[in-house]
Design an enzyme around this catalytic site. Sequence first.
Site: not given
Ligand SMILES: Nc1ncnc2c1ncn2[C@@H]1O[C@H](COP(=O)(O)OP(=O)(O)O)[C@@H](O)[C@H]1O
Ligand SMILES: [Mg+2]
Length: 214
Positions: A11-14, A29, A127
Amino acid sequence: MADAESPVSRGAEASLHAVEWLGLPALRKERETKSYRPKNLDERLKRERTRNEVRLLTEARRLGVRTPVIYDIDLPNHRLILEQLPGSTLKELLDAAPSDPMALVAPVRSLGVAIGRLHAGGLSHGDLTSSNVLYPEGPSGPPALLDLSMGARNAGVEEKGIDLHLIEEDLKAIHPKGPALFRSFLDGYGEGNPGGAAEVRKRARDIRGRVRYS
Ligand SMILES: Nc1ncnc2c1ncn2[C@@H]1O[C@H](COP(=O)(O)OP(=O)(O)O)[C@@H](O)[C@H]1O
Ligand SMILES: [Mg+2]
């Protein structure tokens, strides 16, 4: 088991990588470095957001709202190891069911209940988009909240109003029945936050007006 080196999401951040944690499916993450930010600021922001995410994931669980279990925290490297939950995100459900909006009423309503509980407990998400909501027990079960690094503890009515505004915008942007789905969300929200719903809904409408006319 997915290749540990290929990100499952960036994503944008992680970025998220599939890993194993004591034999359990997990995600690592990791916050991305932003080269346009001065190095000190970048380090501080990454550390604060990682720490904030840990706090909010934990406190939301305490309020009875499902979030991934945190298996490990590595603050110096801005990394978390999170339980990998099964199931679809709300975004995936919305994209898959444009012609069957009735299938979306239950998941959207249960999201409203969960966000109501979060707000009643003094937290905001920060968010609240459909990519940050997952249904580990299927669309008829309770949702899990992801990506809480921008959330607030001791959230005020403004932060809570922004949560409602963001999910309303997202539902309307993704699904033709967005307005009706948002009403189902609000129905659940009133159940989760009976004491505060009226005030937060009013603020969300004010925010909408401000955005529209600015
Ligand atoms: N604990 C988790 N279990 C399953 N899927 C996850 C989990 N955490 C994140 N994801 C998947 O990864 C995507 C990006 O994670 P997220 O924590 O939202 O990071 P970002 O800051 O990049 O948006 C989520 O939209 C989801 O589809
Ligand atoms: Mg996200």
